[in-house]
Structure formats: C-alpha cells, structure tokens
Scaffold this motif. Structure first.
Motif, PDB file in Angstrom:
ATOM      1  N   UNK A   1       0.967  -1.367  -0.058  1.00  0.00           N
ATOM      2  CA  UNK A   1       0.025  -0.104  -0.056  1.00  0.00           C
ATOM      3  C   UNK A   1       1.094   1.285  -0.056  1.00  0.00           C
ATOM      4  N   UNK A   2       2.078   1.157   0.737  1.00  0.00           N
ATOM      5  CA  UNK A   2       2.731   2.234   0.801  1.00  0.00           C
ATOM      6  C   UNK A   2       3.593   2.518  -0.338  1.00  0.00           C
TER       7      UNK A   2
ATOM      8  N   UNK B   1      -3.848   5.821  -4.182  1.00  0.00           N
ATOM      9  CA  UNK B   1      -4.130   4.905  -3.133  1.00  0.00           C
ATOM     10  C   UNK B   1      -4.732   3.760  -3.476  1.00  0.00           C
ATOM     11  N   UNK B   2      -4.140   2.793  -3.096  1.00  0.00           N
ATOM     12  CA  UNK B   2      -4.440   1.495  -3.737  1.00  0.00           C
ATOM     13  C   UNK B   2      -5.650   0.931  -3.439  1.00  0.00           C
ATOM     14  N   UNK B   3      -6.112   1.224  -1.989  1.00  0.00           N
ATOM     15  CA  UNK B   3      -7.518   0.766  -1.608  1.00  0.00           C
ATOM     16  C   UNK B   3      -8.654   1.635  -2.585  1.00  0.00           C
ATOM     17  N   UNK B   4      -8.433   2.588  -2.776  1.00  0.00           N
ATOM     18  CA  UNK B   4      -9.356   3.375  -3.439  1.00  0.00           C
ATOM     19  C   UNK B   4      -9.527   2.946  -4.846  1.00  0.00           C
ATOM     20  N   UNK B   5      -8.297   2.451  -5.427  1.00  0.00           N
ATOM     21  CA  UNK B   5      -8.267   2.202  -6.815  1.00  0.00           C
ATOM     22  C   UNK B   5      -9.171   0.562  -6.855  1.00  0.00           C
ATOM     23  N   UNK B   6      -8.760  -0.263  -5.879  1.00  0.00           N
ATOM     24  CA  UNK B   6      -9.251  -1.590  -5.633  1.00  0.00           C
ATOM     25  C   UNK B   6     -10.933  -1.480  -5.744  1.00  0.00           C
ATOM     26  N   UNK B   7     -11.398  -0.324  -4.895  1.00  0.00           N
ATOM     27  CA  UNK B   7     -12.710  -0.141  -4.688  1.00  0.00           C
ATOM     28  C   UNK B   7     -13.356   0.310  -5.870  1.00  0.00           C
ATOM     29  N   UNK B   8     -12.886   1.092  -6.871  1.00  0.00           N
ATOM     30  CA  UNK B   8     -13.340   1.515  -7.887  1.00  0.00           C
ATOM     31  C   UNK B   8     -13.489   0.468  -9.159  1.00  0.00           C
ATOM     32  N   UNK B   9     -12.482  -0.421  -9.022  1.00  0.00           N
ATOM     33  CA  UNK B   9     -12.295  -1.505 -10.091  1.00  0.00           C
ATOM     34  C   UNK B   9     -13.103  -2.773  -9.919  1.00  0.00           C
ATOM     35  N   UNK B  10     -13.288  -3.305  -8.561  1.00  0.00           N
ATOM     36  CA  UNK B  10     -13.762  -4.399  -8.218  1.00  0.00           C
ATOM     37  C   UNK B  10     -15.151  -4.219  -7.115  1.00  0.00           C
TER      38      UNK B  10
END
Length: 669
Positions: A404-405, A414-423
């Motif tokens: 993540x860092x 932000x990896x979490x934000x990208x993951x949330x938008x893609x899946x």
C-alpha cells in the motif's frame, strides 16, 4: 446464521449397546431354557434382553423360530405378566413397529390417549415418522393418517396431519431474514391481533427445522418481550396447546422434554407406567444418557434413583438396566456424559497445538514490482482480477501494508481506492478486508455489526470472545482512529444488560495470563456451582467475572473441577440456566477455550450449509484467520464434517469470490 444445539456431544448416546461376540443361536437357546419347565428364569431374560441391541433381538427372534419352531414373543407373553411383560415385549419389537403399536393403542381404545400421540409425533424425526407410518400400514392394514383424522378434530387434528407427513426441513442454517420473518409472523398471528391465526403456528412449528425454530424463538422473545411458550399458553387451548408446547420443547431440547415426561410419569401418587415404559424402551438406543443428564440437572436427583423408589420387582430391575448407571452415586462422575466431558477438558489442557496459517510471507518480496503489476491490472478497459487475486492472496498482511505504501509513493495513488473502484460485490469486500491490518479489519467488522437497523450479536460474540489481549487493544485503537468514538461507547449504546457487561469486560483486554492456580481453580468452580442457587442476575455476574477474566489454562482446570462438583459439563449449565445473547457469548468462550480451531470450523460450516450463504461470516473468518490458524481450522473441519473445507467452499461459492476463498484456504485436504 447458526443455532444452538447439542453439537458438543458426540458418539453413541444410548444406554443399551450391541453385545460383543454376539451369537443369536446361543441367546435363543438361553431364552428357551429360561422359559422351559415350571416357572421362568426372569433374571436371565432381563439380563440377556437388556444387554442386546434391538437389531440383535430381531436376530434372536429369527433363530428362536428356526431352532424351536416357536414364536419368541408369544412365549414371552405366555411366561410374563403385567407391566414387566409390556416392557419386555416392547423391547422385542422393531422401533417403528413399537411406535405404531403405541399409537394404535392410543387411538383405538376407549377414548384417545392424546398425550401419547403428542409425545410420539412431536419428537420423532422425518425418517422415524416415515418408518412408523409404513409399519402401521403393514401391521394393521390401515392408514395411520386416516385413523388419526377419524379420532381427532380441529386445529389439533391439522397439526398432527402436518407432523405425520414427515417433511420437517433438515437445514440447520437459515438466513436472518427468514428467522425474522417467521418470528414476526408468529407474533402477528397471536399477540398482535384479536384472536389467533392458528394456521401460521401450524405451518411454522410443523415444518421448520428444530435448529431454525430455536433461532425463531430467540427472535420472538425480542419482539414480544416474552417466551413463545407463554404466548402459546395464552393464545391456544386444550390438546392443540399441549401439542404445540410439546413441539416447542422438543425443538429447544428433546432430551429435556423426555426428562420432564419421565419425571411426571413417576411424580406423586401412582405411576404412569405406559409413559415410563414407552420412553425407556424407545430412547434406550438413541439418547438415554443425555436424558439422564437432563433429568439430574433439572430435578436434582438421578433417574436411576427415582425409578428405584417408584417401581418394584422384575419390572424395576428391567427399567434400571435400560437406565444404565446411577448418577447420584457419591463422588462418582456421571457414568458417561460427564466423564467424557472431563476427558475432553483434560485433552484440551494437555494438548499444545502449533497454530498455523495458510498464508505465508512471499519469498523474494518486491513491493515495487507488485505495485506495477497491480496498477497494470486495473489500468485501461476492464480489470485483470486474476492478477489482483494472485498477488494479494500470496502476500502476508505485513507485506500488503508495504505494498500500500509503495503504491502511494511510487504511483501517487491510493491502492484501496483503486481496488474499490475496479472491483465490486463479495470480491471487493474480501480483497479490501485483506488489505487492512487485522485490527482495522476487526474494527470495521464490529462497526458493521452495530451499524443500521438491528445489531449482529453473533459477529460481536465471534470477534470479541476469540481475540487475545494484544489483539483486543489493537482493535480498540483502530476503532477509535477510524470512527472517532471508543468501541466501549459504541457497544454500550447498542447492547444492554449482562450481555453488554460481558462485551465491555472483554474489550478491556485484561484477561489474566499464565497457568492454572489449582487452589483458586477449585474456588472458582465452587463459586460457579453455588451461583446456580442464586437469582439469575447474581449467577450471570459470577459467570461473567470468571469466564471473562481468567486465563485459558486456568479456566480449563476450573471446568474440570466443575464437573467433579456437579457431574455435568459447564456447557450444560450455561445452556440450561442462561438465555439469549449472554448464553451464546458464554458458550463461545467455553468452546474457544476447548478448541478454538474447532469453534471456527463450526462457524464456517454453518455459514455455508443449507439454503444461501452467510458471506459476511465466511469472509470474516477466512480473512482474519488466514495467517493465524486456518490450517488448523481446515483439519478440524475435515475431521468434524468428513469433507474438506476446500470442497465445501468450492461447492457453495463461485467466480472470483470463490477463487480468493480457495486461495486463502490453500490445499485440498
């Protein structure tokens, strides 16, 4: 969703076992000689027939006919008399034929023995119902349903007909929605309206599984502010009321139901011998050990002692043989159940399990390469879910935090934000769960359990009863940081009573550490033992203070000493003396102490068994235990259910969600 039950008991629970080195020919000869000549050797008849299984008795009947050309049951009827004869002949019939005979006698004599009809049809499972209706047809050349319809009336008749179909649901896992719906319908059909809609009670109580009904009763109590039994007594009447109460009692605890029936059969002036005989015969190879334990706990005397003081002669001797041991013998363990429980706690205390997760740190971990691969998987049109799954499930949580860092510093995203938008969907929930720290994830699960309408008490219980002191303290910090409110305040506002007190005690993270103090363990056991004689509030307070504060090794010793003092396992006391969410929480603590991987294995099994999947529970356990003890949970799952966790997940889930779960699960056992 899970239901309470007797899952902790395992193995054969009857008091009569099949004889070893059995010879039907030899037994037939022994019985023939015992009845030959003037008089009969009753002691031999009792000793032999009460120490053979029903299947073995059928073999003896066949051999007796072959050897002597005579019917063994006819000879026994000729030689024996009265209650003793009725008992012995009952033992000689196959269970379905015996049930059919009891029902025939109940409906074809002068007047109907409604209590007998209720007892049999309220307590038998689908298979037993189908077998007894078939046996009734074969023996009496008559249809049992038609005979019962002709002998009963009204709603009592309708419920009996429903039970006679033998179509009670088998699933022990249901959805929250169905439990809530059934509880609401029962409430609206009775308490909430003028008059009662009996058909609703008949449909739900006559067709739902016992495990499902237990959950419905808990939910009903919350809605109505009273137990369902109280509502049934006020809304129904006559034989219909008695039947519905019997179904409820069997759903709650079949063995306790039979213990009460036995007690009433012998209590006061005179003995209801037909009831006594029927239960002793029909349950001797099913659950007599558990009935004995329930009897002793409920009436503070052994079934053996009550039979001995209430009956006499050969009849008494045969009943005592079917009963088995005397649970009141001074200084003795309960012959079966408590001794087994004691041994389980001894094994638990002596076993040092090496906990192993299924997810290990990746060797040669390169966060910069993983960051690039993840960005590529989410960039452009479409998403490469397979790459995301492969990377995230094959890294430890510590490595995911580095990732993540790295993603932020290397790509400014932000990896979490990208993951949330893609899946999305269940895949998103499990992937995002894996990307949080364990404390953040648990904090989020607790917050979700208290968010919105209603509280998910089972999630609160599962998390807070199984985490270590260090894990609890980390959860408190993560919760405060994420929601700007203390976990204690949130729980305090969402729960109440002794359940709230237990949870708040647990979230202090102050459970003692270290080995058992033997002197103090006996003192704690005595305190728990004596607390059951006090009012419920005082008793619950003592259970909370001991079970929430003492170390696991110490509590294992406390529970062993408790069995020595009471002849029963602590689980039995909790089930019988405490109710609702507090009972569920205390049971979770006990089962976690006994075998935490087995506790989680059961939770996983119930999350997937039956109609629908409890994805929230399934995801939570797979994520939170993957680096702690999921390998141990896997092994317990296979041992408990004779199927691998991998296979179970594969059959119950699909798509990318299934792929993540299987990756976390690891190999097929």
């Amino acid at each position: 969703m899970s239901a309470k039950g007797k899952g902790s008991r395992s193995g054969y629970r009857g008091s009569v076992k099949a004889a070893q080195n059995f010879s039907a020919n030899q037994d037939a000869e022994t019985l023939y000689n015992a009845m030959k000549g003037f008089g009969s050797d009753k002691e031999t008849i009792i000793d032999l027939l009460t120490s053979r299984s029903n299947a073995q008795r059928q073999e003896i009947c066949t051999c007796y006919k072959t050897l002597y050309g005579r019917d063994l049951i006819d000879d026994l009827k000729y030689e024996l008399t009265g209650k003793f004869e009725r008992l012995i002949i009952g033992l000689m019939k196959p269970p379905a034929v015996y049930d059919a005979k009891e029902l025939r006698d109940a409906i074809k004599g002068l007047g109907t023995d409604e209590k007998c009809v209720i007892e049999i049809l309220a307590s038998r499972n689908n298979k037993q119902i189908h077998e007894l209706t078939k046996a009734y047809k074969e023996v009496y050349e008559s249809d049992l349903e038609a005979d019962i319809v002709g002998d009963t009336s009204g709603h009592f008749k309708k419920m009996l007909v429903v039970l006679l179909q033998g179509t009670r649901e088998k699933d022990d896992v249901v959805s929250d929605d169905l439990v809530a719906q059934d509880a609401k319908e029962l409430y609206e059909a009775g308490e909430l309206q003028w008059g009662t809609t009996e058909s609703t009670f008949i449909t739900i109580l006559g067709t739902r599984s016992f495990c499902h009904l237990q959950l419905v009763f808990d939910e009903y109590q919350k809605i109505a502010g009273k137990e369902i039994e109280e509502s049934l007594r006020s809304e129904l009447s006559g034989d219909f009321e008695k039947l519905m109460l019997a179904v409820v009692r069997c759903a709650r605890n079949t063995q306790e139901y039979f213990a009460c029936r036995l007690y009433k059969a012998m209590k006061g002036m005179g003995t209801r011998d037909n009831t006594l005989i029927r239960i002793m015969v029909s349950r001797s190879e099913i659950d007599m050990l558990d009935i004995r334990e329930e009897f002793r706990m409920k009436f503070e005397k052994s079934l053996h002692n009550m039979i001995r003081s209430d009956t006499s002669g050969d009849y008494k001797r045969a009943l005592l043989r079917l009963c088995g041991g005397d649970d009141d013998a001074a200084g003795e363990f309960f012959p079966e159940a408590a001794q087994i429980a004691y041994q389980i706690w001894e094994v638990s205390a002596a076993t040092r399990i090496e906990l192993k997760g299924t997810v290990q740190p990746a060797p040669d971990f390169k966060p910069e390469e993983d960051a690039k691969a993840l960005r590529k998987a989410m960039k452009g049109f479409g998403t490469d879910e397979e790459t995301i799954i492969n990377i995230i499930t094959q890294r430890s949580n510590a490595q995911r935090q580095q990732l993540r860092q790295q993603f932020k510093s290397q790509l400014g995203r932000d990896l979490m934000a990208d993951l949330k938008s893609e899946i999305g969907g269940t895949l998103q929930k499990i992937i995002l769960g894996l990307m949080m720290t364990p404390a953040q994830y648990d904090a989020k699960q607790l917050q979700k359990a208290m968010q919105g309408m209603g509280t998910d008490e089972r999630a609160l219980i599962e998390i807070l009863t199984t985490r270590t002191n260090d894990e609890i303290r980390a959860i408190n910090e993560a919760y405060k940081e994420a929601y700007h409110k203390s976990l204690e305040d949130s729980i305090g506002s969402e729960t109440s009573g002794h359940f709230k007190r237990l949870l708040i005690s647990l979230i202090q993270g102050n459970r003692e550490v270290g080995e058992a103090d033997l002197t103090r363990a006996m003192e704690d056991a005595k305190e728990l033992c004596s607390s059951t004689d006090e009012d419920s509030g005082s008793m619950e307070s003592k259970f909370i203070s001991v079970l929430c504060m003492r170390s696991y090794p110490h509590l294992r010793r406390v529970f062993q000493d408790y069995i020595k003092l009471t002849n029963r396992d602590i689980e039995q006391t909790i089930k019988n003396e405490i109710s609702g969410d507090l009972r569920n929480a205390l049971m979770a603590i006990v089962r976690s102490i006994k075998n935490k991987p087995a506790f989680f294995a059961e939770r996983l099994y119930k999350s997937m068994k039956g109609a629908g999947t409890d994805d929230r529970t399934l995801t939570r356990i797979m994520v939170s235990r993957s680096e702690i003890d999921l390998l141990n949970i896997r092994h317990e799952f296979k041992q408990m259910y004779d199927v691998s966790l991998h296979t179970f997940i594969e059959g119950d889930t699909s798509g990318d969600y299934s792929s993540v779960l299987l990756a976390l699960c690891g190999d097929e056992d």
